[in-house]
Design an enzyme around this catalytic site. Structure first.
Site, PDB file in Angstrom:
ATOM      1  N   ASP A   1       0.847  -1.203   0.000  1.00 43.17           N
ATOM      2  CA  ASP A   1       0.000   0.000   0.000  1.00 43.17           C
ATOM      3  C   ASP A   1       0.882   1.254   0.000  1.00 43.17           C
ATOM      4  O   ASP A   1       0.603   2.234  -0.693  1.00 43.17           O
ATOM      5  CB  ASP A   1      -0.910  -0.004   1.230  1.00 43.17           C
ATOM      6  CG  ASP A   1      -1.630  -1.336   1.383  1.00 43.17           C
ATOM      7  OD1 ASP A   1      -2.530  -1.609   0.585  1.00 43.17           O
ATOM      8  OD2 ASP A   1      -1.255  -2.116   2.277  1.00 43.17           O
ATOM      9  N   HIS A   3      -4.799  -3.364   6.373  1.00 45.23           N
ATOM     10  CA  HIS A   3      -4.561  -3.612   4.943  1.00 45.23           C
ATOM     11  C   HIS A   3      -5.898  -4.026   4.332  1.00 45.23           C
ATOM     12  O   HIS A   3      -6.192  -5.212   4.134  1.00 45.23           O
ATOM     13  CB  HIS A   3      -3.504  -4.713   4.763  1.00 45.23           C
ATOM     14  CG  HIS A   3      -3.350  -5.130   3.325  1.00 45.23           C
ATOM     15  ND1 HIS A   3      -2.917  -4.280   2.345  1.00 45.23           N
ATOM     16  CD2 HIS A   3      -3.595  -6.306   2.706  1.00 45.23           C
ATOM     17  CE1 HIS A   3      -2.895  -4.914   1.183  1.00 45.23           C
ATOM     18  NE2 HIS A   3      -3.304  -6.146   1.379  1.00 45.23           N
TER      19      HIS A   3
HETATM   20  N1  LIG Z   1      -0.578  -8.118   2.365  1.00 42.22           N
HETATM   21  C1  LIG Z   1      -0.591  -7.855   1.067  1.00 42.22           C
HETATM   22  O1  LIG Z   1      -0.282  -6.721   0.654  1.00 42.22           O
HETATM   23  C2  LIG Z   1      -0.984  -8.893   0.057  1.00 42.22           C
HETATM   24  C3  LIG Z   1      -1.473 -10.106   0.447  1.00 42.22           C
HETATM   25  N2  LIG Z   1      -1.846 -11.059  -0.478  1.00 42.22           N
HETATM   26  C4  LIG Z   1      -2.331 -12.346   0.037  1.00 42.22           C
HETATM   27  O2  LIG Z   1      -1.291 -13.303  -0.030  1.00 42.22           O
HETATM   28  C5  LIG Z   1      -1.877 -14.621  -0.011  1.00 42.22           C
HETATM   29  C6  LIG Z   1      -1.202 -15.500  -1.071  1.00 42.22           C
HETATM   30  O3  LIG Z   1      -1.512 -15.003  -2.354  1.00 42.22           O
HETATM   31  P1  LIG Z   1      -1.100 -15.814  -3.670  1.00 42.22           P
HETATM   32  O4  LIG Z   1       0.306 -16.272  -3.596  1.00 42.22           O
HETATM   33  O5  LIG Z   1      -1.521 -14.970  -4.806  1.00 42.22           O
HETATM   34  O6  LIG Z   1      -2.089 -17.052  -3.554  1.00 42.22           O
HETATM   35  P2  LIG Z   1      -1.970 -18.492  -4.271  1.00 42.22           P
HETATM   36  O7  LIG Z   1      -3.298 -19.146  -4.135  1.00 42.22           O
HETATM   37  O8  LIG Z   1      -1.348 -18.354  -5.613  1.00 42.22           O
HETATM   38  O9  LIG Z   1      -0.921 -19.238  -3.341  1.00 42.22           O
HETATM   39  C7  LIG Z   1      -1.189 -19.527  -2.024  1.00 42.22           C
HETATM   40  C8  LIG Z   1      -0.408 -20.777  -1.681  1.00 42.22           C
HETATM   41  O10 LIG Z   1      -0.539 -20.987  -0.286  1.00 42.22           O
HETATM   42  C9  LIG Z   1      -0.615 -22.370  -0.093  1.00 42.22           C
HETATM   43  N3  LIG Z   1      -1.170 -22.654   1.227  1.00 42.22           N
HETATM   44  C10 LIG Z   1      -2.462 -22.679   1.612  1.00 42.22           C
HETATM   45  N4  LIG Z   1      -2.561 -23.027   2.908  1.00 42.22           N
HETATM   46  C11 LIG Z   1      -1.307 -23.213   3.357  1.00 42.22           C
HETATM   47  C12 LIG Z   1      -0.754 -23.600   4.602  1.00 42.22           C
HETATM   48  N5  LIG Z   1      -1.529 -23.885   5.659  1.00 42.22           N
HETATM   49  N6  LIG Z   1       0.586 -23.702   4.704  1.00 42.22           N
HETATM   50  C13 LIG Z   1       1.376 -23.449   3.645  1.00 42.22           C
HETATM   51  N7  LIG Z   1       0.910 -23.092   2.432  1.00 42.22           N
HETATM   52  C14 LIG Z   1      -0.412 -22.987   2.297  1.00 42.22           C
HETATM   53  C15 LIG Z   1      -1.474 -22.880  -1.257  1.00 42.22           C
HETATM   54  O11 LIG Z   1      -1.294 -24.274  -1.472  1.00 42.22           O
HETATM   55  C16 LIG Z   1      -0.925 -22.035  -2.390  1.00 42.22           C
HETATM   56  O12 LIG Z   1       0.143 -22.669  -3.059  1.00 42.22           O
HETATM   57  C17 LIG Z   1      -3.377 -14.399  -0.214  1.00 42.22           C
HETATM   58  O13 LIG Z   1      -4.039 -14.491   1.029  1.00 42.22           O
HETATM   59  C18 LIG Z   1      -3.451 -12.988  -0.754  1.00 42.22           C
HETATM   60  O14 LIG Z   1      -4.696 -12.394  -0.505  1.00 42.22           O
HETATM   61  C19 LIG Z   1      -1.716 -10.829  -1.807  1.00 42.22           C
HETATM   62  C20 LIG Z   1      -1.218  -9.633  -2.258  1.00 42.22           C
HETATM   63  C21 LIG Z   1      -0.845  -8.565  -1.362  1.00 42.22           C
HETATM   64  O1  LIG Z   2      -6.340  -7.229  -2.822  1.00 42.04           O
HETATM   65  C1  LIG Z   2      -6.044  -8.410  -2.581  1.00 42.04           C
HETATM   66  O2  LIG Z   2      -6.839  -9.283  -2.253  1.00 42.04           O
HETATM   67  C2  LIG Z   2      -4.586  -8.759  -2.612  1.00 42.04           C
HETATM   68  C3  LIG Z   2      -3.920  -7.733  -1.796  1.00 42.04           C
HETATM   69  O3  LIG Z   2      -3.931  -7.784  -0.589  1.00 42.04           O
HETATM   70  C4  LIG Z   2      -3.441  -6.536  -2.492  1.00 42.04           C
HETATM   71  O4  LIG Z   2      -3.245  -6.549  -3.708  1.00 42.04           O
HETATM   72  O5  LIG Z   2      -3.230  -5.546  -1.792  1.00 42.04           O
END
Ligand SMILES: NC(=O)C1=CN([C@@H]2O[C@H](COP(=O)(O)OP(=O)(O)OC[C@H]3O[C@@H](n4cnc5c(N)ncnc54)[C@H](O)[C@@H]3O)[C@@H](O)[C@H]2O)C=CC1
Ligand SMILES: O=C([O-])CC(=O)C(=O)O
Length: 334
Positions: free
Chosen positions: A166, A194
């Site tokens: 952000d 967030h």
């Molecule tokens: N804080 C932030 O600014 C942001 C947060 N996110 C969040 O990050 C997270 C991951 O996003 P992506 O990589 O795009 O999702 P994705 O679905 O591509 O990957 C998530 C991975 O986590 C694994 N997973 C699920 N449960 C698990 C566990 N208990 N232990 C270990 N691995 C586990 C899944 O098998 C999958 O491979 C989401 O919750 C998303 O909303 C995404 C973008 C920004």
């Molecule tokens: O918006 C979402 O769900 C993924 C995220 O946290 C971001 O891009 O900031």
């Protein structure tokens, strides 16, 4: 899995959860190349995945091997949090379900909240004494709160939530509006959760030494800047059909790198850190604040005066954090 390096420096152990996911794929190569902890620190990666994604994580590990990164001292893959966090110096808690179009991040609480208690307990049981944790998985602030709640022996200030994405989005928007490079901007802040309630605050920001509020008009701030930053995640999902990945990985690298290198004297950044009651944010909540790092610890920038509008925006976001805390209590997650 990959060859051991005969390095004079003990490798740092970096545990990454969700290693086979989108963010994991954008993150691991940068960690292994030295961008997380710097060019002098070898890293040993410990990847945690759910059993059904371990094979995919193995594929990513094969690719990491194939990069022949000089700093990569080894890779281990786990489907159990306890060994995955054993000896960890840095924990990047990415693994969680991402939201899809039409959801708010808080809607993920029941799906994802259950992941973070056991991981907090595993960190408590076996991580290194200097463990630094960044929670990326959404809803990141409350998931960090859950993890910290399960790690009573680890100082709560080691658990942080990612709002650096952000912060970076706010930098980019302000730079574009003023026509100045991002590196000329100081003292931007993301406050609160967030989520769409976050408060991207440029009231103290300067651009090339000039107050940002002299360079942009108030209507742009309230009608464009704040909502664009706060809703950027949803805009990316709408455009890309999947949530931010490379920019999220980049922000995770920035967060940890700033934590270990320290903030420059003339600036601060934003991170979700445990509240000490500053700015009226209830103690113990993980909220985004303006923060500095001395290379070891984050500190909340003290003593900023918030005007009535800023205070109202922060209070609205904190109210959401309080609601999320009540929800995870009701779900029995803390
Ligand atoms: N804080 C932030 O600014 C942001 C947060 N996110 C969040 O990050 C997270 C991951 O996003 P992506 O990589 O795009 O999702 P994705 O679905 O591509 O990957 C998530 C991975 O986590 C694994 N997973 C699920 N449960 C698990 C566990 N208990 N232990 C270990 N691995 C586990 C899944 O098998 C999958 O491979 C989401 O919750 C998303 O909303 C995404 C973008 C920004
Ligand atoms: O918006 C979402 O769900 C993924 C995220 O946290 C971001 O891009 O900031």
């Amino acid at each position: 899995m990959s060859a051991q390096l005969d390095s004079p420096t003990t490798p740092a152990v970096v545990t990454v959860t969700g290693a086979a996911g989108q963010i994991g794929y954008a993150l691991l190569f940068r960690i292994a190349s030295g961008q997380l902890l710097g060019p002098d620190t070898p890293v040993r990666l410990r990847l945690l995945e759910v059993p059904q994604a371990v094979r995919a994580a193995e594929g990513t590990a094969m690719e990491l091997d194939d990069c022949a990164f000089p700093l990569l001292a080894g890779i281990d893959i786990f489907d159990d949090a306890r060994p995955a966090f054993d000896g960890a110096n840095v924990g990047l808690l990415v693994g969680a379900r991402p939201r899809t179009a039409g959801m708010e991040r808080g809607d993920l609480l029941s799906a994802n909240g259950g992941i973070f208690g056991p991981q907090g307990a595993a960190i408590n049981a076996g991580a290194a004494a200097d463990i630094k944790v960044l929670v990326v998985g959404n809803p990141a602030n409350t998931n960090a709160f859950i993890a910290a709640s399960h790690a009573p022996d680890v100082p709560a200030d080691r658990f942080t939530a990612m709002t650096r994405l952000d912060h970076n989005r706010a930098l980019a928007q302000l730079a574009a509006r003023t026509g100045k490079p991002v590196d000329q901007i100081r003292h931007l802040t993301i406050w609160g959760n967030h989520s769409a309630t976050q408060f991207p605050d440029l009231t103290r920001a300067t651009v090339d030494g000039a107050p940002a509020t002299d360079l942009v008009d108030a209507a742009w701030v309230s009608d464009t800047f704040i909502p664009t930053v706060a809703k950027r995640g949803a805009a990316i999902i709408e455009a890309r059909g999947a949530s931010s990945a490379a920019s999220a990985a980049n922000a995770a690298i920035d967060h940890v790198r700033t934590w270990v290198d320290g903030t420059p004297d003339d600036d601060w950044t934003s991170a979700g850190v445990v509240s000490d009651g500053s700015y009226g944010v209830p103690e113990g909540l993980i909220s985004s604040f303006p923060v500095t790092s001395d290379g070891t610890q984050w500190s909340i920038v003290p003593g900023l005066e918030l005007d009535a509008d800023s205070r109202a925006r922060l209070e609205a976001s904190v109210a959401e954090l309080v609601e999320e805390r009540e929800a995870v209590r009701a779900l029995g997650l803390v």
